[in-house]
Design an enzyme around this catalytic site. Structure first.
Site, mmCIF file in Angstrom:
data_model
loop_
_atom_site.group_PDB
_atom_site.id
_atom_site.type_symbol
_atom_site.label_atom_id
_atom_site.label_comp_id
_atom_site.label_asym_id
_atom_site.label_seq_id
_atom_site.Cartn_x
_atom_site.Cartn_y
_atom_site.Cartn_z
ATOM 1 C CD GLU A 273 36.139 48.929 53.184
ATOM 2 O OE1 GLU A 273 36.678 48.466 52.160
ATOM 3 O OE2 GLU A 273 36.294 50.095 53.552
ATOM 4 C CG HIS A 302 41.674 23.389 35.675
ATOM 5 N ND1 HIS A 302 41.690 22.074 35.272
ATOM 6 C CD2 HIS A 302 40.737 24.011 34.918
ATOM 7 C CE1 HIS A 302 40.820 21.919 34.272
ATOM 8 N NE2 HIS A 302 40.225 23.075 34.045
ATOM 9 C CE LYS A 414 41.386 55.106 54.356
ATOM 10 N NZ LYS A 414 40.397 55.983 53.740
#
Ligand code: PA5
Length: 445
Positions: A273, A302, A414
């Protein structure tokens, strides 16, 4: 990381980034770099005095927050609480169960309400802006449930951490009489874990916040040093950004300790960010940023290591290793021949060997990687690590010439959410959305 170790894909030399260093150091404590001002002893005492009674009486402490208002507390709690904290019997826990609700999945919200005892639960509502839809909707649901059960006493079960004098949560907190802790004006979400945003919930579950801050203060000393060989944060910024310039678009954070698993989430938010920006401070369109990837050793050996070792040459891997775990786990002797190499060893040795072995495999495949080793995971070392990551991000942002502290991409989403949910004042945003891509509709049950 260097040529002499991994060949031509490594870095020739690391240079002291004088301008970036100066920019960060001169800005400390000012503007959005207020995060470097750590809380005083008196502020810590005030937090502990309020939170300790909650620690003693609560069954559950729930953080309602998202992004920078949640990830720091989650990472520190995971690092410092027992790894099965919530499953421990109450007498062994010595602190409430801890939940960080950083999503609004309706099933998750219901699941939380299904397992906690509301009579003995405390909700810490954390939002710097005081406006975030996710956090406010969670708050409304929790407060409603509390009021139905406890009536007027419900207000005693809510603590607000927000900007004093500004925002919807602040207004509600004042009118309802909640306890309020303030977030400094110049402390951005992802840089706020060492402010009341992180410290209040952590103190409620008995974490030694003074130790955390002591570690942060120690790190602040070497993270401001002008010697690259002393300043770990500056060195890690330089190594990552120089590797980025050589095509390493991805920064993998891979702790070899479950306790540090969520430090990768914390790092990923800081790095992603803060650095992922379209515009440089100069106004030039740059579209920069190194994509953070979270991995866990040995689990992801893995899963992802094959890609890291043989896939594109686009990653720089940072391992976090721990010298001394808080427990020792012997591997029992077994007579079977194929298992004899494990005889007399511990899981501690095995995890250490696997971290070094993976670093070796990457080095052999000419993949840049570095290892940061913690002596042990303690409040002090976690405080140090947080500070290293924050300074590292600040230096990297300055090296890239971007505004480390804004997040226009997040803000846009937002605002679009407000528009879709019909918030007054966002009618133009809704028009803009529908003009570009047709109809935006909310799915209803
Ligand atoms: O780092 C940031 O600024 C963001 O991740 C915010 O913390 C997040 O969007 C939540 O914002 P607020 O604390 O205002 O609710």
């Amino acid at each position: 990381m260097m040529v002499d170790c991994i060949g031509s894909r490594g870095l020739d030399k690391v240079q002291f980034p004088a301008l970036a260093y100066q920019t960060v150091i001169e800005g400390l404590g000012k503007g959005w770099q207020e995060w470097s001002e750590l809380p005083s002893e008196a502020q810590l005492d005030e937090i502990i005095a309020f939170c300790d009674p909650i620690r003693k009486k609560a069954q559950s402490v729930v953080v309602l927050g998202i992004g920078g208002s949640a990830l720091g507390a989650a990472a520190v709690a995971n690092a410092l609480l027992h790894l099965r904290h919530n499953e421990l019997p109450e007498v062994k826990r010595n602190a409430p169960k801890f939940y960080v609700e950083d999503n609004i999945d309706p099933e998750r919200m219901q699941a939380l309400l299904d397992v906690i005892d509301l009579n003995r639960s405390y909700f810490i509502v954390i939002t710097k802006s005081g406006e975030t839809s996710e956090t406010l909707s969670q708050f409304l649901i929790a407060y409603d449930a509390l009021k139905n059960l406890l009536g007027d006493k419900a207000r005693e079960h809510i603590v607000a951490v927000t900007t004093i004098g500004k925002g919807t949560l602040y207004d509600i907190a004042v009118s309802e009489g909640f306890k309020i802790f303030g977030v400094g004006k110049g402390v951005g979400g992802r840089f706020s874990v060492l402010s009341p945003v992180g410290l209040v919930p952590l103190a409620c579950v008995g974490i030694d916040i003074k130790g955390l801050i002591a570690g942060a203060k120690k790190a602040a000393q070497y993270c401001t040093d002008s010697d690259l060989n002393v300043n770990i944060a500056l060195m890690m910024a330089v190594l990552n950004i120089e590797a980025y310039k050589k095509g390493c678009n991805i920064s993998v954070m891979m702790p070899y300790a479950d306790s540090l698993k969520y430090m990768s989430d914390f790092y990923a938010q800081l790095w992603g960010e803060s650095l992922g920006k379209k515009e440089a401070l100069s106004g030039e369109i740059v579209h920069v940023g190194q994509t953070p990837v979270k991995a866990l050793g040995v689990t992801d050996q893995h899963s992802q290591i094959q890609l890291y070792t043989e896939g594109p040459f686009d990653k720089v891997v940072t391992f976090l290793s721990v010298k001394c775990f808080r427990t020792k786990c012997e591997i029992p002797d077994d007579k079977k021949e194929g298992l004899s190499f494990l005889k007399g060893h511990t899981l501690n040795e095995l995890i250490d060997a696997e971290c070094k072995a993976t670093a070796f495999a990457l080095k052999k495949a000419e993949r840049p990687n570095m290892t940061l080793t913690l002596d042990s995971v303690t409040p002090q070392s976690v405080g140090e690590l947080i500070m290293i990551f924050m300074y590292q991000t600040a230096f990297a942002g300055a090296m890239l010439g971007v505004d480390t502290y804004n997040q226009p991409g997040v803000e846009e989403g937002k605002k679009a959410t407000f528009a879709m949910m019909g918030r007054i004042g966002y009618e133009d945003k809704y028009k803009e959305m529908t003009a570009v891509s047709g109809q935006y509709t909310i799915e209803r049950d």
